[in-house]
Structure formats: structure tokens, C-alpha cells
Design a protein around this motif. Sequence first.
Motif, short mmCIF file in Angstrom:
data_model
loop_
_atom_site.label_atom_id
_atom_site.label_comp_id
_atom_site.label_asym_id
_atom_site.label_seq_id
_atom_site.Cartn_x
_atom_site.Cartn_y
_atom_site.Cartn_z
N LYS A 1 -27.32 -63.06 22.75
CA LYS A 1 -28.54 -62.73 22.01
C LYS A 1 -29.56 -62.02 22.89
CE LYS A 1 -27.75 -67.04 19.49
NZ LYS A 1 -28.29 -68.37 19.14
N LEU A 2 -29.07 -61.42 23.97
CA LEU A 2 -29.94 -60.72 24.91
C LEU A 2 -29.63 -59.23 24.94
CD1 LEU A 2 -29.82 -63.12 28.02
CD2 LEU A 2 -31.67 -62.90 26.34
N VAL A 3 -30.67 -58.45 25.21
CA VAL A 3 -30.55 -57.02 25.49
C VAL A 3 -30.89 -56.83 26.96
CG1 VAL A 3 -31.41 -54.71 24.98
CG2 VAL A 3 -31.16 -56.38 23.13
N ARG A 4 -30.02 -56.15 27.71
CA ARG A 4 -30.25 -55.96 29.13
C ARG A 4 -30.23 -54.46 29.47
NH1 ARG A 4 -26.73 -60.60 29.51
NH2 ARG A 4 -27.68 -62.32 30.71
N VAL A 5 -30.96 -54.09 30.50
CA VAL A 5 -30.93 -52.73 31.03
C VAL A 5 -30.54 -52.81 32.50
CG1 VAL A 5 -32.26 -50.67 31.58
CG2 VAL A 5 -32.62 -51.84 29.40
N ALA B 1 -29.08 -56.73 36.52
CA ALA B 1 -29.93 -56.33 35.39
C ALA B 1 -31.35 -56.07 35.86
CB ALA B 1 -29.90 -57.40 34.31
N LEU B 2 -31.86 -54.91 35.50
CA LEU B 2 -33.22 -54.54 35.85
C LEU B 2 -34.22 -55.11 34.84
CD1 LEU B 2 -34.87 -52.62 37.80
CD2 LEU B 2 -34.63 -50.87 36.03
N GLU B 3 -33.80 -55.17 33.57
CA GLU B 3 -34.65 -55.67 32.49
C GLU B 3 -33.82 -56.54 31.56
OE1 GLU B 3 -36.02 -52.08 30.57
OE2 GLU B 3 -36.16 -51.08 32.52
N SER B 4 -34.47 -57.52 30.94
CA SER B 4 -33.80 -58.39 29.97
C SER B 4 -34.78 -58.71 28.85
CB SER B 4 -33.33 -59.68 30.64
OG SER B 4 -32.63 -60.49 29.73
N ARG C 1 -25.93 -53.68 18.25
CA ARG C 1 -26.11 -52.35 18.81
C ARG C 1 -27.46 -52.28 19.53
NH1 ARG C 1 -21.64 -51.85 18.91
NH2 ARG C 1 -20.24 -50.95 17.36
N ALA C 2 -27.51 -51.48 20.59
CA ALA C 2 -28.75 -51.25 21.32
C ALA C 2 -28.74 -49.84 21.88
CB ALA C 2 -28.91 -52.27 22.45
#
Length: 368
Positions: A120-124, A133-136, A146-147
Motif C-alpha cells: 500500500k506504499l508508493v516509493r521513488v 528508496a528516496l521517497e515513500s 499503478r503509479a
Amino acid sequence: MKQIPLTCSGHTRPVVHLDFSGLTECGYFLISACKDGKPMLRMGDTGDWVGTFEGHKGAVWGVALNESATLAASGAADFTGKIWNAVTGEEVHSLQHNHIVKTVAFSHDSQYLVTGSNEKLVRVFDLNSDGKALESYAGHAGAVKRALFCRNEKCVISCADDKSMRLWDRGTGQEVSRVEFSSHPNGLELSKDGSILTVTYGNCTAFYDMETLTQLKEITIPTRVSSASLHPDKHIFVCGGEDFKMYKYDYITGNEIESFKGHFGPVHSVSFSPDGELYASGSEDGTLRLWQTTVGKTYGLWKCTEPTDLNNSTSNNSAANNTAANSAVSGVVAPVTPNNAAVSCPPVSSATAPVTPTPSANREVTAN
């Protein structure tokens, strides 16, 4: 004229996602995600197999190519997102997650990768770093489907099984906007110019202004739809879903233009090529199919033979001439078999990839 798709075989399980590269000096390329765990790279205009990325230990759910077709990404059930050198086939990064990775997408400059997972996470991820991961972004109450990067890479847009689409500001790390749906969203696509977002949910395809997230229009499809794609010129869109069909609609009026039944299973993913001349579909039947946007146009392996051309033919084989003439008069556009001349600079298949199949083994032509 009758639509005759090119059928690209090779996968052994359902094809669940696909993605095109941008236009390069060598043409453009197509990558497919499959539950067999082996993403495949193909020439985008012909479907010719280029290579298979070996390394995942579970079903692959999402794939992406960067604009220049030098990098590929894949997300899988082995809890990893992988970055591949699309020229050599070698694995560049393996990005560890704590659950199934469902979606991957590159930033325009290929420096970052966004992923969405069943956590349930979006990571960059910063691809110039060591793979951390730089961002979460947390907030979804269901698996992320989809992201994508949007608004000139300043934001990330995602949709999930919690029946929502959320916009995340990369500067603040906060959710800045949310859209709720009546059913689970399945597909998410950003138009070529980044201005329109295409979303599929239930039996609807909806279009949103990317800057304001206001709905521009919503069109009801005769089946539960899994994926939709807007033509680069924004005059038509295509979609597919549970009834095995591919649908083409007029984007301006919302009217159905035509539909084709070529797959032998539900359609999971559709996408227009970067030049808009064809669109690809991936299905539960384990195949990809390439469809002409303008039926009857000579393009790729499709060759339109005019009756006048046949009348001027000097072939000595009268039986062959009669057959060809009948095909031309009936309006059939026949795909042609390519020669075996090497493309000037396609990506090289990976060292672990199987021997390159011949064109006849790689593709079958099917008519509706």
C-alpha cells in the motif's frame, strides 16, 4: 477493410502489462509483463522478439521502458523491482520491497523510478544511488495498482484497490488531492504531452485534466474495462477488458467507432505506439497483438496491395496472381514477412535469453 492484427507469441502465461519506449533513431520498442516471470522486449512496429530479461522468481506485474529504450524496469511477485540495461540485457539494480511490486515507471530523465506495491506504499528510487528508496508515500488503504510521475516530475499520481486515485507532492511528501471511484481502478495512463490522465474503473473510461484533476469526460464501455489508451493526437482512444474485445472510440464525441475480437481471453493492457500508428494489447491468452490505427495503411509488416498494382504484375504464376487479385479486391491488408536483415542498432538480447526465433516462429497472423 478488415483489421488483421499481428499476434506475438512467446509467453507461457497471461500478459498483464506492456509499455512502449519513445521514438529513437532505431525505431521504438515494446516490453511486456507476464505471469511467467520473464519480461520480453520486442521491436514496437513489427513485434519481432529482441530479448528476454531473466532474473525474477515470480510473476511480473508491471514493466516500463525509458524514452530512449536504454533502460527497462519490471516489478514482480518476488518482492523486487528490477532495472535492466535494455542494450545488453544485464540487471543493473534490484530494488527490494516487502510485498509484491505491481507497477513501475521511469521519470522522463530516467534518473528516478516510481513503484507501487501490495504494501500500500508508493516509493521513488534514485537510480544513481545504491538502490534505496528516496521517497515513500503512505495513505492508500489497498494495494497500489499503478503509479506515474506527472506535472513535470514534481508530483506522483497513483491508484489503488481502495477505490481511490491520489496525487502526491514530491516537494512536501504530502497527499494534495484525491479522487474516489465507485469501483476499483485498473488502468492509469498519462497522455503524451502530460495534460490528460486516462483512468479505467468498472465499465467506465474517464479522462481528467492533469493540472486540476477535474473530470473532462466519462464514457461507458459495454464490458468491464481493464485498460485504455488515448491516441497522441487525442482524437481517439482504445480500450479492452473482460469480453476479449478491443474497442475504438471517438474521444471528442464519445461514440464507439468499431470493435474487434482477436484475443481468446480478457484483455489486461492496451497502449498506443509513440507515433500513434498502431496500438498493442496484452491478454489472458498469453499473447500480445498489434493493431493498426488506420486499417489499410502500409506500415510495419502491413502492406496494402492495390488492384492496379496487381494488374501491372508480370508474374508467370497465374494461380498466384488470381489469389492475390481476389485478396486485393476484397480489401484484405496482408502483413508481409520481413527479411532476416539485421536492424541497424536494436538492443542486444541478454546472455541468458533463448536463441532468436525466426519471424515465422515468432508471430502468427490472425484475422477476426
